[in-house]
Design a protein around this motif. Structure first.
Motif, PDB file in Angstrom:
ATOM      1  N   THR A 101      21.869  45.848  45.810  1.00 29.93           N
ATOM      2  CA  THR A 101      22.378  45.872  44.439  1.00 29.93           C
ATOM      3  C   THR A 101      23.865  45.511  44.460  1.00 29.93           C
ATOM      4  OG1 THR A 101      20.793  47.583  43.780  1.00 29.93           O
ATOM      5  CG2 THR A 101      22.754  47.298  42.392  1.00 29.93           C
ATOM      6  N   ALA A 102      24.277  44.651  43.546  1.00 30.71           N
ATOM      7  CA  ALA A 102      25.658  44.148  43.557  1.00 30.71           C
ATOM      8  C   ALA A 102      26.539  44.887  42.563  1.00 30.71           C
ATOM      9  CB  ALA A 102      25.660  42.655  43.242  1.00 30.71           C
ATOM     10  N   ASN A 103      27.819  44.979  42.903  1.00 35.24           N
ATOM     11  CA  ASN A 103      28.852  45.508  42.011  1.00 35.24           C
ATOM     12  C   ASN A 103      29.762  44.366  41.561  1.00 35.24           C
ATOM     13  OD1 ASN A 103      28.140  48.336  42.314  1.00 35.24           O
ATOM     14  ND2 ASN A 103      28.982  48.195  44.386  1.00 35.24           N
ATOM     15  N   ASP A 104      30.281  44.471  40.347  1.00 38.46           N
ATOM     16  CA  ASP A 104      31.135  43.422  39.804  1.00 38.46           C
ATOM     17  C   ASP A 104      32.392  43.265  40.653  1.00 38.46           C
ATOM     18  OD1 ASP A 104      33.350  42.355  37.773  1.00 38.46           O
ATOM     19  OD2 ASP A 104      31.370  41.805  37.000  1.00 38.46           O
ATOM     20  N   ILE A 105      32.834  42.026  40.827  1.00 37.66           N
ATOM     21  CA  ILE A 105      34.011  41.733  41.639  1.00 37.66           C
ATOM     22  C   ILE A 105      35.241  42.482  41.123  1.00 37.66           C
ATOM     23  CG2 ILE A 105      34.516  39.667  40.265  1.00 37.66           C
ATOM     24  CD1 ILE A 105      35.232  40.078  44.026  1.00 37.66           C
ATOM     25  N   GLU A 106      35.289  42.724  39.812  1.00 46.40           N
ATOM     26  CA  GLU A 106      36.439  43.405  39.231  1.00 46.40           C
ATOM     27  C   GLU A 106      36.507  44.880  39.630  1.00 46.40           C
ATOM     28  OE1 GLU A 106      38.742  41.820  37.680  1.00 46.40           O
ATOM     29  OE2 GLU A 106      37.680  39.906  37.643  1.00 46.40           O
ATOM     30  N   SER A 107      35.396  45.432  40.145  1.00 40.43           N
ATOM     31  CA  SER A 107      35.387  46.843  40.521  1.00 40.43           C
ATOM     32  C   SER A 107      36.017  47.088  41.892  1.00 40.43           C
ATOM     33  CB  SER A 107      33.947  47.377  40.519  1.00 40.43           C
ATOM     34  OG  SER A 107      33.178  46.798  41.568  1.00 40.43           O
ATOM     35  N   PHE A 108      36.287  46.024  42.653  1.00 36.61           N
ATOM     36  CA  PHE A 108      36.899  46.165  43.972  1.00 36.61           C
ATOM     37  C   PHE A 108      38.423  46.184  43.845  1.00 36.61           C
ATOM     38  CE2 PHE A 108      32.701  44.531  44.798  1.00 36.61           C
ATOM     39  CZ  PHE A 108      32.322  45.101  46.007  1.00 36.61           C
ATOM     40  N   VAL A 109      39.064  46.965  44.674  1.00 37.11           N
ATOM     41  CA  VAL A 109      40.531  47.024  44.675  1.00 37.11           C
ATOM     42  C   VAL A 109      41.081  45.764  45.334  1.00 37.11           C
ATOM     43  CG1 VAL A 109      42.551  48.271  45.522  1.00 37.11           C
ATOM     44  CG2 VAL A 109      40.515  49.532  44.778  1.00 37.11           C
ATOM     45  N   ALA A 110      41.982  45.085  44.632  1.00 32.80           N
ATOM     46  CA  ALA A 110      42.555  43.825  45.125  1.00 32.80           C
ATOM     47  C   ALA A 110      44.057  43.980  45.322  1.00 32.80           C
ATOM     48  CB  ALA A 110      42.263  42.703  44.143  1.00 32.80           C
ATOM     49  N   ASP A 111      44.535  43.574  46.483  1.00 33.06           N
ATOM     50  CA  ASP A 111      45.967  43.599  46.783  1.00 33.06           C
ATOM     51  C   ASP A 111      46.514  42.170  46.703  1.00 33.06           C
ATOM     52  OD1 ASP A 111      46.035  46.377  47.397  1.00 33.06           O
ATOM     53  OD2 ASP A 111      45.134  45.927  49.349  1.00 33.06           O
ATOM     54  N   PRO A 112      47.554  41.955  45.902  1.00 28.01           N
ATOM     55  CA  PRO A 112      48.106  40.602  45.782  1.00 28.01           C
ATOM     56  C   PRO A 112      48.720  40.114  47.089  1.00 28.01           C
ATOM     57  CG  PRO A 112      49.510  42.194  44.662  1.00 28.01           C
ATOM     58  CD  PRO A 112      48.271  42.933  45.068  1.00 28.01           C
ATOM     59  N   ILE A 113      48.441  38.847  47.409  1.00 28.20           N
ATOM     60  CA  ILE A 113      49.025  38.211  48.596  1.00 28.20           C
ATOM     61  C   ILE A 113      50.159  37.288  48.183  1.00 28.20           C
ATOM     62  CG2 ILE A 113      48.569  36.629  50.509  1.00 28.20           C
ATOM     63  CD1 ILE A 113      45.723  37.691  50.580  1.00 28.20           C
ATOM     64  N   CYS A 114      49.874  36.446  47.217  1.00 29.19           N
ATOM     65  CA  CYS A 114      50.860  35.531  46.658  1.00 29.19           C
ATOM     66  C   CYS A 114      50.354  35.127  45.281  1.00 29.19           C
ATOM     67  CB  CYS A 114      51.059  34.310  47.562  1.00 29.19           C
ATOM     68  SG  CYS A 114      49.580  33.305  47.799  1.00 29.19           S
ATOM     69  N   SER A 115      51.064  34.237  44.641  1.00 30.53           N
ATOM     70  CA  SER A 115      50.648  33.781  43.319  1.00 30.53           C
ATOM     71  C   SER A 115      49.231  33.235  43.362  1.00 30.53           C
ATOM     72  CB  SER A 115      51.610  32.690  42.831  1.00 30.53           C
ATOM     73  OG  SER A 115      51.167  32.142  41.617  1.00 30.53           O
ATOM     74  N   ARG A 116      48.359  33.782  42.530  1.00 34.16           N
ATOM     75  CA  ARG A 116      46.975  33.350  42.355  1.00 34.16           C
ATOM     76  C   ARG A 116      46.038  33.768  43.499  1.00 34.16           C
ATOM     77  NH1 ARG A 116      46.041  27.591  41.860  1.00 34.16           N
ATOM     78  NH2 ARG A 116      47.645  27.350  43.444  1.00 34.16           N
ATOM     79  N   VAL A 117      46.524  34.495  44.488  1.00 30.54           N
ATOM     80  CA  VAL A 117      45.679  34.879  45.624  1.00 30.54           C
ATOM     81  C   VAL A 117      45.789  36.385  45.856  1.00 30.54           C
ATOM     82  CG1 VAL A 117      45.127  34.503  48.051  1.00 30.54           C
ATOM     83  CG2 VAL A 117      46.088  32.633  46.704  1.00 30.54           C
ATOM     84  N   ASP A 118      44.638  37.051  46.019  1.00 33.65           N
ATOM     85  CA  ASP A 118      44.658  38.463  46.378  1.00 33.65           C
ATOM     86  C   ASP A 118      43.682  38.708  47.526  1.00 33.65           C
ATOM     87  OD1 ASP A 118      42.026  38.770  45.300  1.00 33.65           O
ATOM     88  OD2 ASP A 118      42.861  39.160  43.316  1.00 33.65           O
ATOM     89  N   ALA A 119      43.719  39.931  48.060  1.00 35.13           N
ATOM     90  CA  ALA A 119      42.859  40.304  49.180  1.00 35.13           C
ATOM     91  C   ALA A 119      42.049  41.532  48.801  1.00 35.13           C
ATOM     92  CB  ALA A 119      43.684  40.583  50.424  1.00 35.13           C
ATOM     93  N   ILE A 120      40.756  41.477  49.079  1.00 33.92           N
ATOM     94  CA  ILE A 120      39.852  42.598  48.849  1.00 33.92           C
ATOM     95  C   ILE A 120      39.305  43.023  50.207  1.00 33.92           C
ATOM     96  CG2 ILE A 120      37.646  43.303  47.847  1.00 33.92           C
ATOM     97  CD1 ILE A 120      38.202  41.344  45.554  1.00 33.92           C
ATOM     98  N   THR A 121      39.519  44.271  50.559  1.00 33.74           N
ATOM     99  CA  THR A 121      39.041  44.781  51.841  1.00 33.74           C
ATOM    100  C   THR A 121      38.275  46.077  51.603  1.00 33.74           C
ATOM    101  OG1 THR A 121      40.945  43.842  53.003  1.00 33.74           O
ATOM    102  CG2 THR A 121      39.698  45.551  54.150  1.00 33.74           C
ATOM    103  N   ALA A 122      37.019  46.072  52.016  1.00 35.96           N
ATOM    104  CA  ALA A 122      36.180  47.267  51.879  1.00 35.96           C
ATOM    105  C   ALA A 122      35.301  47.367  53.118  1.00 35.96           C
ATOM    106  CB  ALA A 122      35.328  47.192  50.615  1.00 35.96           C
ATOM    107  N   CYS A 123      35.921  47.806  54.206  1.00 32.19           N
ATOM    108  CA  CYS A 123      35.176  47.914  55.461  1.00 32.19           C
ATOM    109  C   CYS A 123      35.858  48.924  56.368  1.00 32.19           C
ATOM    110  CB  CYS A 123      35.071  46.554  56.156  1.00 32.19           C
ATOM    111  SG  CYS A 123      36.648  45.785  56.530  1.00 32.19           S
ATOM    112  N   ASP A 124      35.161  49.343  57.382  1.00 28.54           N
ATOM    113  CA  ASP A 124      35.685  50.279  58.374  1.00 28.54           C
ATOM    114  C   ASP A 124      36.813  49.588  59.146  1.00 28.54           C
ATOM    115  OD1 ASP A 124      36.215  51.890  60.559  1.00 28.54           O
ATOM    116  OD2 ASP A 124      34.107  52.450  60.845  1.00 28.54           O
TER     117      ASP A 124
END
Length: 325
Positions: A101-124
């Motif tokens: 079952t999938a969760n919406d991409i907006e529900s993940f915490v995103a850390d900005p890297i630079c303009s227009r780019v962010d990083a999503i990390t959800a792992c051990d």
């Protein structure tokens, strides 16, 4: 009826005309990345990307595999090094296995890297090297005067189908894999540009291969007489074009030319000229910061005021608003 007998002894020239026309039409393609995410996840996971018909979606798998499930249920397997373009912005999911079952991409915490780019990390943190890593982009997609082709594109366009015909894409994919995996300084800016190149290459490869079910459209482009008209329009958009002058360029009657042109492009000849001019005007004003007077002159308008009236009538906005956007 168009007489093609004079073309039968010039196959090389016909091929050149076709290539020139497709090249010139593809020059109008705009594929601009609006937002990108570098996503690192540990199984089990499911990420949902919602409908956005005005945007295309791009994914590159730096470490897979990943399952791509479309809203209608079609399933595609993306291996390490695979790239895929979804030109219609349809709802879809990236999954660690088909039954997740999938969760919406907006529900993940995103850390900005630079303009227009962010990083999503959800792992051990201790098992990051065992997780899945992919790079996703939301893109503004406009084929300019070839826009009718967008509706004919498949929902999912994978780069793997083009590698035999376009092996030059492989080093770009390998460079993307290195950039996404190593996350060196400045990788965000580099990988976004590579993503734009790969996406444009996917579109070009599809066009060159006959556009799938849209093959009739491309076959019509291969008419060398009509090709000369299209090339002339793109070379000299500011000329005082009329249906008669375009028909003369093709070497056909006005009625035969107009019927053929409408069948190929989906618009009348004069509408095509107007749309081409306004698309060029928008690029020159917003991107190249060209003055309205210069744009009006290059596009054959008698004055800046006449051009501005035409621009607002066609686009619904003024040149000044486009410049300030």
């Amino acid at each position: 009826m168009i007489d093609h007998s004079s073309e039968k002894n010039r196959p090389a020239d016909s091929g050149r005309v076709t290539t020139d026309v497709i090249s010139e039409l593809l020059l109008g393609m705009r594929l601009n990345g609006l937002h990108y995410s570098r996503v690192r996840l540990s199984p089990p996971f499911g990420v949902r990307f919602g409908d956005d018909v005005a945007r295309a979606q791009f994914h590159f798998v730096a470490r897979g595999p990943v399952y791509l499930r479309c809203s209608a249920g079609q399933m595609h397997v993306l291996q390490t090094g695979d790239a895929v373009l979804l030109p219609h912005g349809i709802s879809h999911e990236l999954l660690s296995s088909p039954d997740i079952t999938a969760n919406d991409i907006e529900s993940f915490v995103a850390d900005p890297i630079c303009s227009r780019v962010d990083a999503i990390t959800a792992c051990d943190p201790e098992k990051q090297d065992e997780g899945v890593l992919f790079f996703s982009g939301c893109m503004e997609f406009d084929l300019g005067c070839m826009s009718p082709l967008i509706g004919m594109m498949p929902q999912v366009m994978q780069v793997g189908t083009l590698l035999d015909r376009s092996p030059e894409i492989l080093p770009i994919l390998e460079a993307m894999e290195r950039e996404v995996c190593t996350a060196r300084a400045g990788y965000g800016a580099i990988v976004t540009r590579l993503a734009d190149v790969v996406s444009a290459s996917i579109v070009r490869g599809w066009v060159e291969c006959g556009c799938g079910d849209a093959s009739g459209w491309v076959e019509a482009l291969r008419d060398p007489r009509l090709g000369r008209v299209l090339s002339a329009l793109h070379r000299d958009p500011g000329r005082e074009w009329t249906v008669a002058s375009m028909a003369a360029e093709m070497g056909a009657s006005r009625s035969v030319f107009a019927e053929r042109f409408l069948a190929v492009t989906g618009v009348t000849p004069l509408r095509y000229v107007t749309d081409l001019r306004m698309r060029l005007a928008t690029q020159w004003i917003s991107r190249d910061r060209m003055s309205v007077d210069m744009v009006a002159s290059r596009l054959g308008y008698g004055s800046a005021a006449a051009f501005s009236r035409a621009f607002k009538r066609v686009t619904g906005t003024s040149p000044g608003v486009v410049r300030r956007a």
